[in-house]
Scaffold this motif. Structure first.
Motif, short mmCIF file in Angstrom:
data_model
loop_
_atom_site.label_atom_id
_atom_site.label_comp_id
_atom_site.label_asym_id
_atom_site.label_seq_id
_atom_site.Cartn_x
_atom_site.Cartn_y
_atom_site.Cartn_z
N GLN A 141 -7.08 1.76 -5.14
CA GLN A 141 -7.65 1.57 -3.80
C GLN A 141 -6.59 1.44 -2.72
O GLN A 141 -6.87 1.59 -1.53
N SER A 142 -5.34 1.18 -3.12
CA SER A 142 -4.29 1.00 -2.11
C SER A 142 -3.48 2.28 -1.86
O SER A 142 -2.66 2.30 -0.95
N VAL A 143 -3.72 3.31 -2.64
CA VAL A 143 -2.93 4.55 -2.52
C VAL A 143 -3.47 5.40 -1.38
O VAL A 143 -4.67 5.65 -1.27
N ARG A 144 -2.56 5.86 -0.52
CA ARG A 144 -2.90 6.75 0.58
C ARG A 144 -2.09 8.03 0.42
O ARG A 144 -0.89 7.98 0.16
N VAL A 145 -2.76 9.19 0.54
CA VAL A 145 -2.08 10.48 0.45
C VAL A 145 -2.42 11.26 1.71
O VAL A 145 -3.59 11.43 2.04
N MET A 203 0.85 -1.16 0.00
CA MET A 203 0.00 0.00 0.00
C MET A 203 0.91 1.24 0.00
O MET A 203 1.55 1.53 1.01
N PRO A 204 0.98 1.98 -1.11
CA PRO A 204 1.78 3.20 -1.13
C PRO A 204 1.18 4.28 -0.22
O PRO A 204 -0.03 4.50 -0.22
N LEU A 205 2.05 4.91 0.55
CA LEU A 205 1.64 6.03 1.40
C LEU A 205 2.53 7.21 1.05
O LEU A 205 3.76 7.14 1.17
N VAL A 206 1.92 8.29 0.60
CA VAL A 206 2.65 9.52 0.27
C VAL A 206 2.32 10.55 1.34
O VAL A 206 1.14 10.84 1.57
N GLU A 207 3.35 11.08 1.99
CA GLU A 207 3.15 12.11 3.01
C GLU A 207 3.74 13.42 2.49
O GLU A 207 4.89 13.45 2.06
N ILE A 208 2.94 14.47 2.56
CA ILE A 208 3.36 15.79 2.09
C ILE A 208 3.24 16.77 3.25
O ILE A 208 2.17 16.89 3.84
N SER A 209 4.34 17.44 3.55
CA SER A 209 4.30 18.52 4.53
C SER A 209 4.33 19.83 3.75
O SER A 209 5.17 20.02 2.87
N ILE A 210 3.41 20.72 4.08
CA ILE A 210 3.28 21.97 3.36
C ILE A 210 2.88 23.07 4.33
O ILE A 210 2.18 22.80 5.31
N ALA A 211 3.36 24.27 4.09
CA ALA A 211 3.00 25.39 4.96
C ALA A 211 1.51 25.69 4.81
O ALA A 211 0.95 25.58 3.72
N GLU A 212 0.89 26.07 5.92
CA GLU A 212 -0.53 26.44 5.89
C GLU A 212 -0.73 27.62 4.93
O GLU A 212 0.18 28.39 4.69
N GLY A 213 -1.96 27.71 4.42
CA GLY A 213 -2.28 28.87 3.61
C GLY A 213 -3.00 28.55 2.32
O GLY A 213 -3.35 29.46 1.57
N THR A 245 -3.31 10.23 -8.57
CA THR A 245 -3.28 9.83 -9.98
C THR A 245 -1.87 9.46 -10.42
O THR A 245 -1.68 8.46 -11.13
N ALA A 246 -0.88 10.24 -10.00
CA ALA A 246 0.51 9.96 -10.38
C ALA A 246 0.96 8.60 -9.86
O ALA A 246 1.63 7.84 -10.58
N ILE A 247 0.59 8.27 -8.63
CA ILE A 247 0.97 6.98 -8.07
C ILE A 247 0.26 5.84 -8.79
O ILE A 247 0.84 4.79 -9.05
N GLU A 248 -1.01 6.06 -9.15
CA GLU A 248 -1.73 5.06 -9.94
C GLU A 248 -1.04 4.84 -11.28
O GLU A 248 -0.87 3.70 -11.73
N GLU A 249 -0.66 5.93 -11.94
CA GLU A 249 0.01 5.82 -13.24
C GLU A 249 1.36 5.12 -13.12
O GLU A 249 1.85 4.52 -14.08
#
Length: 64
Positions: A36-40, A1-11, A26-30
């Motif tokens: 169904q296994s992709v988590r962002v 199950m791919p898990l992508v974690e993104i840290s970004i400044a609020e705003g 979509t990029a991970i699917e491609e």
């Protein structure tokens, strides 16, 4: 199950964040992962708690 974690400044708006998550999903699917296994996960960080080059993002914004 791919898990992508993104840290970004609020705003960003909820719509902008949803668009970001959708594009990453979509990029991970491609890349070959089943959708169904992709988590962002997006973590918004207050600008006062994000330091780069010894200066917080809040300090950089105030200096503009």
């Amino acid at each position: 199950m791919p898990l992508v974690e993104i840290s970004i400044a609020e705003g960003r708006t909820e719509e902008q964040l949803r668009d970001l998550m959708g594009r990453v999903h979509t990029a991970i699917e491609e890349w070959g992962a089943p959708g169904q296994s992709v988590r962002v996960l997006v973590r918004e960080v207050p600008p006062a708690l994000w330091l780069s080059g010894g200066v917080t993002l809040a300090e950089k914004a105030a200096a503009k």
